[in-house]
Write a protein that holds these residues in place. Structure first.
Motif, PDB file in Angstrom:
ATOM      1  N   PHE A  67     -21.755  74.396 -12.492  1.00  0.00           N
ATOM      2  CA  PHE A  67     -23.033  74.728 -13.141  1.00  0.00           C
ATOM      3  C   PHE A  67     -23.260  76.223 -13.340  1.00  0.00           C
ATOM      4  CE2 PHE A  67     -23.631  70.848 -10.569  1.00  0.00           C
ATOM      5  CZ  PHE A  67     -23.886  69.944 -11.584  1.00  0.00           C
ATOM      6  N   GLY A  68     -22.400  77.070 -12.786  1.00  0.00           N
ATOM      7  CA  GLY A  68     -22.589  78.513 -12.909  1.00  0.00           C
ATOM      8  C   GLY A  68     -23.070  79.118 -11.605  1.00  0.00           C
ATOM      9  N   TRP A  69     -22.802  80.419 -11.444  1.00  0.00           N
ATOM     10  CA  TRP A  69     -23.099  81.070 -10.167  1.00  0.00           C
ATOM     11  C   TRP A  69     -24.597  81.149  -9.881  1.00  0.00           C
ATOM     12  CZ3 TRP A  69     -26.082  85.459 -10.298  1.00  0.00           C
ATOM     13  CH2 TRP A  69     -26.108  86.204 -11.483  1.00  0.00           C
ATOM     14  N   ARG A  70     -25.454  81.192 -10.900  1.00  0.00           N
ATOM     15  CA  ARG A  70     -26.896  81.299 -10.650  1.00  0.00           C
ATOM     16  C   ARG A  70     -27.416  80.059  -9.908  1.00  0.00           C
ATOM     17  NH1 ARG A  70     -28.904  85.625 -13.397  1.00  0.00           N
ATOM     18  NH2 ARG A  70     -27.617  86.418 -15.105  1.00  0.00           N
ATOM     19  N   TRP A  71     -26.870  78.905 -10.222  1.00  0.00           N
ATOM     20  CA  TRP A  71     -27.316  77.689  -9.555  1.00  0.00           C
ATOM     21  C   TRP A  71     -26.877  77.654  -8.090  1.00  0.00           C
ATOM     22  CZ3 TRP A  71     -31.022  74.573 -10.892  1.00  0.00           C
ATOM     23  CH2 TRP A  71     -31.403  74.506 -12.231  1.00  0.00           C
ATOM     24  N   SER A  72     -25.817  78.370  -7.753  1.00  0.00           N
ATOM     25  CA  SER A  72     -25.415  78.451  -6.345  1.00  0.00           C
ATOM     26  C   SER A  72     -26.507  79.125  -5.519  1.00  0.00           C
ATOM     27  CB  SER A  72     -24.102  79.234  -6.217  1.00  0.00           C
ATOM     28  OG  SER A  72     -23.051  78.552  -6.851  1.00  0.00           O
ATOM     29  N   PHE A  73     -27.020  80.252  -6.014  1.00  0.00           N
ATOM     30  CA  PHE A  73     -28.102  80.943  -5.307  1.00  0.00           C
ATOM     31  C   PHE A  73     -29.368  80.087  -5.278  1.00  0.00           C
ATOM     32  CE2 PHE A  73     -25.447  84.612  -6.489  1.00  0.00           C
ATOM     33  CZ  PHE A  73     -25.404  85.283  -5.288  1.00  0.00           C
TER      34      PHE A  73
END
Length: 436
Positions: free
Chosen positions: A175-181
């Motif tokens: 989903f992309g690194w922003r969703w990890s945070f």
């Protein structure tokens, strides 16, 4: 000794809560510790994506990791003192909310500067959680369980790091690194809300809450800065314990941050696979922390000075394992040696924690543990990623990881020097506590 005695808690005593509620408090406090480290380590799993998107150097990437440890190191001591005065449970909830919102800020960062600012506040929020959370856990369990609780609670940092790396890598790949945070932020906020509903100062210590309503001023710990400093540094050996553990933690600090990137670069792994494997190494580190602590207790039961010997032994074995590993080409043998080194890398935490408790007055153990955390973060967890990143920018990441194990030799020397002063300092500490 008047200053030292004044640091005690007038209302300290046997726990007054049920065993079931005590374990509930432990589980929720441990859960927030997991959320703490998941929010801290999510960055390391997405290093390759940030490097590619924002064209960052390895030094800048390392600084995004280290700024959290720097703030934890700088703020642990003062925030632990404030928590004792303002209320530990309220402080823990405020910390969790702050670091979770700051992690959400990482998710919406548009550039390096915004990410650095958000990570700064992650560090402020997480600063005193370890020392204050451990104090809350101690308050609901009998004293004879403290060694077990301490080792298990602190190992939660490694388990949280493992979960943070693994889950963040998987989420980022899909989903992309922003969703990890964002995922880590939501997890922290939900746990903070549950903690607020279940854990209260009144349920933890009813007699203290009653006294506080009658005369709040008298329940606050009283101390002078000079008296506190004298109590914390009365033993010279304990200074070597602080420094030795801090220097040794350069290794896990660097490896936690750079293993995912190393696996991507050296083994050509996909990001999600590299994150999961790095997380497995972090899990091994947490298990090793518990095992090394138990082993140290058994070996030093009748000979207290053996705690120093065990710390020196762990450092020497870590140096041999990791120095050998990173002088080998990528392959199964290298991974086995990295795993062995990671198992022992944080093993000094058990003996060091016991030594700090032995060499400082019981009335200021929470403050002494905060000072220990400061040394661990500033000397080790903060320095490790940046040192490795600076070397990597000049000579490559593989070379950087070849140099980092030298920190274990420095730590071994500091522990050996502490052992020389230990008998006299231990006798002096015991005599002072007896007179008090």
């Amino acid at each position: 000794m008047q200053a030292t005695a004044a640091l005690g808690d007038a209302h300290a005593g046997a726990p007054t809560v049920s065993r079931a509620y005590a374990w509930c408090v432990f589980a929720l406090t441990f859960g927030l510790l997991l959320a703490d480290y998941m929010s801290r380590q999510v960055l390391n799993a997405v290093f390759p994506l940030l490097k590619a998107q924002w064209l960052l150097t390895d030094t800048r990437l390392g600084s995004l990791s280290s700024v959290v440890a720097v703030m934890v190191g700088l703020m642990t001591f003062p925030l632990s003192l404030l928590a004792d005065r303002w209320g530990r449970v309220r402080s823990l909830i405020l910390m969790a909310v702050l670091w979770s919102f700051a992690t959400l800020g990482c998710a919406v960062s548009a550039n390096y500067g915004q990410m650095f600012a958000a990570r700064f506040f992650v560090g402020v929020g997480e600063a005193a959680y370890g020392s204050v959370g451990l104090a809350v856990v101690f308050s609901v369990f009998p004293a004879h369980l403290r060694a077990t609780l301490s080792g298990s609670f602190l190992a939660g940092g490694a388990f949280g790091s493992m979960l943070g790396m693994a889950l963040s890598g998987i989420v980022a790949a899909r989903f992309g690194w922003r969703w990890s945070f964002a995922t880590m932020a939501v997890f922290g906020l939900v746990l903070a809300a549950i903690y607020r509903l279940v854990v209260t100062e009144r349920r933890l210590a009813p007699e203290r809450a009653l006294a506080a309503r009658g005369n709040a001023r008298d329940t606050r710990p009283r101390f002078t800065p000079r008296g506190l400093a004298q109590a914390l540094f009365a033993s010279k050996a304990v200074v070597f314990a602080y420094l030795g553990c801090g220097v040794q933690l350069i290794l896990p600090g660097a490896l936690f941050a750079w293993l995912p990137s190393y696996l991507v670069r050296a083994y050509a792994m996909r990001l999600d696979r590299a994150s999961v494997l790095a997380a497995a190494f972090v899990l091994i580190s947490g298990i090793g922390m518990i095992v090394c602590g138990v082993l140290t207790d058994r070996i030093s039961r009748r000979h207290a000075a053996r705690k120093w010997t065990m710390a020196v032994t762990y450092c020497a074995l870590v140096f041999v394992a990791l120095a050998s590993a990173f002088h080998l080409p990528p392959g199964p043998l290298q991974l086995v040696l990295i795993g062995a080194g990671m198992f022992l890398a944080s093993g000094v935490c058990g003996p060091t924690g016991a030594l700090v408790a032995e060499l400082t007055p019981p009335s200021i153990h929470a403050t002494a543990m905060a000072l220990w955390a400061l040394a661990n973060n500033l000397l080790g967890l903060a320095a490790g990623p940046v040192i490795a990143g600076m070397i990597a920018d000049r000579m490559g990441l593989h070379v950087a990881l070849q140099w980092i194990p030298l920190a274990a030799l420095g730590a071994a020397l500091l522990f050996a020097l502490g052992k020389r002063r230990y008998p006299a300092d231990l006798a002096r500490t015991a005599a002072v506590q007896h007179d008090a």
